[in-house]
Every structure is written in structure tokens, then in C-alpha cells.
Scaffold this motif. Structure first.
Motif, PDB file in Angstrom:
ATOM      1  N   THR A  14      31.210  57.907 -16.021  1.00  0.00           N
ATOM      2  CA  THR A  14      30.832  56.621 -15.461  1.00  0.00           C
ATOM      3  C   THR A  14      30.782  55.558 -16.559  1.00  0.00           C
ATOM      4  OG1 THR A  14      29.515  57.685 -13.743  1.00  0.00           O
ATOM      5  CG2 THR A  14      28.951  55.409 -14.292  1.00  0.00           C
ATOM      6  N   TYR A  15      31.380  54.409 -16.281  1.00  0.00           N
ATOM      7  CA  TYR A  15      31.336  53.274 -17.201  1.00  0.00           C
ATOM      8  C   TYR A  15      30.821  52.063 -16.423  1.00  0.00           C
ATOM      9  CZ  TYR A  15      34.361  56.393 -19.787  1.00  0.00           C
ATOM     10  OH  TYR A  15      34.876  57.491 -20.419  1.00  0.00           O
ATOM     11  N   ILE A  16      29.643  51.595 -16.765  1.00  0.00           N
ATOM     12  CA  ILE A  16      29.047  50.444 -16.100  1.00  0.00           C
ATOM     13  C   ILE A  16      29.651  49.174 -16.707  1.00  0.00           C
ATOM     14  CG2 ILE A  16      26.894  49.239 -15.546  1.00  0.00           C
ATOM     15  CD1 ILE A  16      27.044  52.152 -14.496  1.00  0.00           C
ATOM     16  N   ALA A  43      26.610  46.030  -8.795  1.00  0.00           N
ATOM     17  CA  ALA A  43      27.078  46.675 -10.017  1.00  0.00           C
ATOM     18  C   ALA A  43      28.538  47.063  -9.831  1.00  0.00           C
ATOM     19  CB  ALA A  43      26.245  47.926 -10.307  1.00  0.00           C
ATOM     20  N   TYR A  45      25.117  53.545  -6.492  1.00  0.00           N
ATOM     21  CA  TYR A  45      26.314  54.172  -7.050  1.00  0.00           C
ATOM     22  C   TYR A  45      26.102  55.679  -7.190  1.00  0.00           C
ATOM     23  CZ  TYR A  45      29.262  56.190 -10.585  1.00  0.00           C
ATOM     24  OH  TYR A  45      30.084  57.061 -11.256  1.00  0.00           O
ATOM     25  N   VAL A  68      35.101  54.636 -13.004  1.00  0.00           N
ATOM     26  CA  VAL A  68      34.831  56.072 -13.007  1.00  0.00           C
ATOM     27  C   VAL A  68      36.118  56.817 -13.322  1.00  0.00           C
ATOM     28  CG1 VAL A  68      33.860  58.004 -11.704  1.00  0.00           C
ATOM     29  CG2 VAL A  68      33.165  55.666 -11.142  1.00  0.00           C
ATOM     30  N   ILE A 107      22.716  50.646  -9.442  1.00  0.00           N
ATOM     31  CA  ILE A 107      23.125  51.922 -10.032  1.00  0.00           C
ATOM     32  C   ILE A 107      22.644  53.095  -9.179  1.00  0.00           C
ATOM     33  CG2 ILE A 107      22.990  53.380 -12.097  1.00  0.00           C
ATOM     34  CD1 ILE A 107      24.727  50.764 -12.274  1.00  0.00           C
ATOM     35  N   VAL A 129      31.388  49.559 -11.364  1.00  0.00           N
ATOM     36  CA  VAL A 129      31.440  50.786 -12.139  1.00  0.00           C
ATOM     37  C   VAL A 129      32.879  51.287 -12.177  1.00  0.00           C
ATOM     38  CG1 VAL A 129      30.530  53.128 -12.352  1.00  0.00           C
ATOM     39  CG2 VAL A 129      29.112  51.341 -11.308  1.00  0.00           C
TER      40      VAL A 129
END
Length: 158
Positions: A137-139, A65, A118, A69, A115, A67
Motif C-alpha cells: 500500500t502506498y498512501i 484518501a 481502504y 496498491v 484509511i 491509495v
């Protein structure tokens, strides 16, 4: 160091193809091999070329993943910034960290196995008390474009 058009062509060529041969580089930029090699060495010694790396296809290596941030610190003394920057610099999962102006202090690019991994990273950073006040948080759901070469044409004269 003042760069001329040939220097810019050399930089463009080696950033696109780090394994380019000396002969092919010379042909690409329109110089004979020895002067081209000397210019390349000069660019390396001046620190304009930070290294030569393989560009991996990360999704073929393993699933993960990505991410992004946003981080805002509780306090804004230099020691607070230093403590935070040391902590995130020591974490391999943090691929990039940018200090930014605006409503947040930092933007991080993080990779994790999933996730949950993370979240364990974030929980650890919070437990380390490195000054984080808030984080968002932006996935990343799909990569459209990433880390392209520096557009050397922007630096050519008028």
C-alpha cells in the motif's frame, strides 16, 4: 484509421474542452463547420472518442484518501487473472487497475473515505479469495500531476 494533422487537432481540442461548440471547434482547427462536424462524427464512430465527461474537483466534493496498491497473485493461470480482474472491476473504489510487467502483477488506484475504509476494502478482497498473495500500500500524500490530456503532438508525423 489513419489520422491526419486536422484529426489530431480536433482530438486535442475536444479532450481539452469537451463542451466546445461546433463553431469554436471549427475555428480552432481551421475548417468550416460542416466538414469539421463530419470529421468529429467520423472520429466518434471509429471509437477514438470514448465519451465526454465533466472533470470534477474531487477534494471540493469530499475529503478522501487516494491509495496506490501493488498486487501479486498467488497463481498465474489465466483463470486467476480473470477472477482478480472481475473482482476489482466490480468495486467502485478501484478507479484504475493496470496489469504490469516486472515484480508485481497489478497496480491499482483506489479512493476511500479514509484509511480505515481502504483497509476494509482490502480485507474484503482478501476474504473474497480472489487470488491475492501479497499487496503493498502506498498512501498518496500530495498529487503533483494527474490524468493530463493525451499529448497529440507525439502522434503527428515527422
Amino acid at each position: 484509421m489513419k489520422l491526419d494533422p486536422i484529426d489530431l487537432r480536433i482530438l486535442e481540442a475536444v479532450q481539452r474542452e469537451g463542451r466546445i461548440t461546433k463553431l469554436r471547434l471549427a475555428e480552432t482547427v481551421g475548417l468550416s463547420p460542416t466538414p469539421c462536424w463530419l470529421r468529429l462524427r467520423k472520429l466518434e464512430q471509429a471509437g477514438l472518442i470514448a465519451g465526454y465527461h465533466a472533470r470534477l474537483a474531487p477534494r471540493r466534493v469530499a475529503p478522501f484518501a487516494t491509495v496506490l496498491v501493488e498486487v501479486t497473485l498467488a497463481n498465474h493461470r489465466q483463470s486467476d487473472f480473470d477472477r482478480f480482474e472481475r473482482a476489482v472491476s466490480a468495486r467502485d473504489e478501484v478507479l484504475a487497475c493496470w496489469s504490469v510487467g516486472g515484480g508485481v502483477d497489478y497496480i491499482l488506484k483506489v479512493v476511500a473515505r479514509d484509511i480505515d475504509a481502504y483497509q476494509r476494502l482490502i480485507d474484503g478482497l482478501l476474504a473474497d479469495e480472489i487470488g491475492i498473495d501479497r499487496y503493498f500500500t502506498y498512501i498518496v500524500t500530495r498529487t503533483v500531476k494527474e490524468d493530463g490530456p493525451l499529448p497529440m503532438a507525439l502522434f503527428a508525423g515527422p
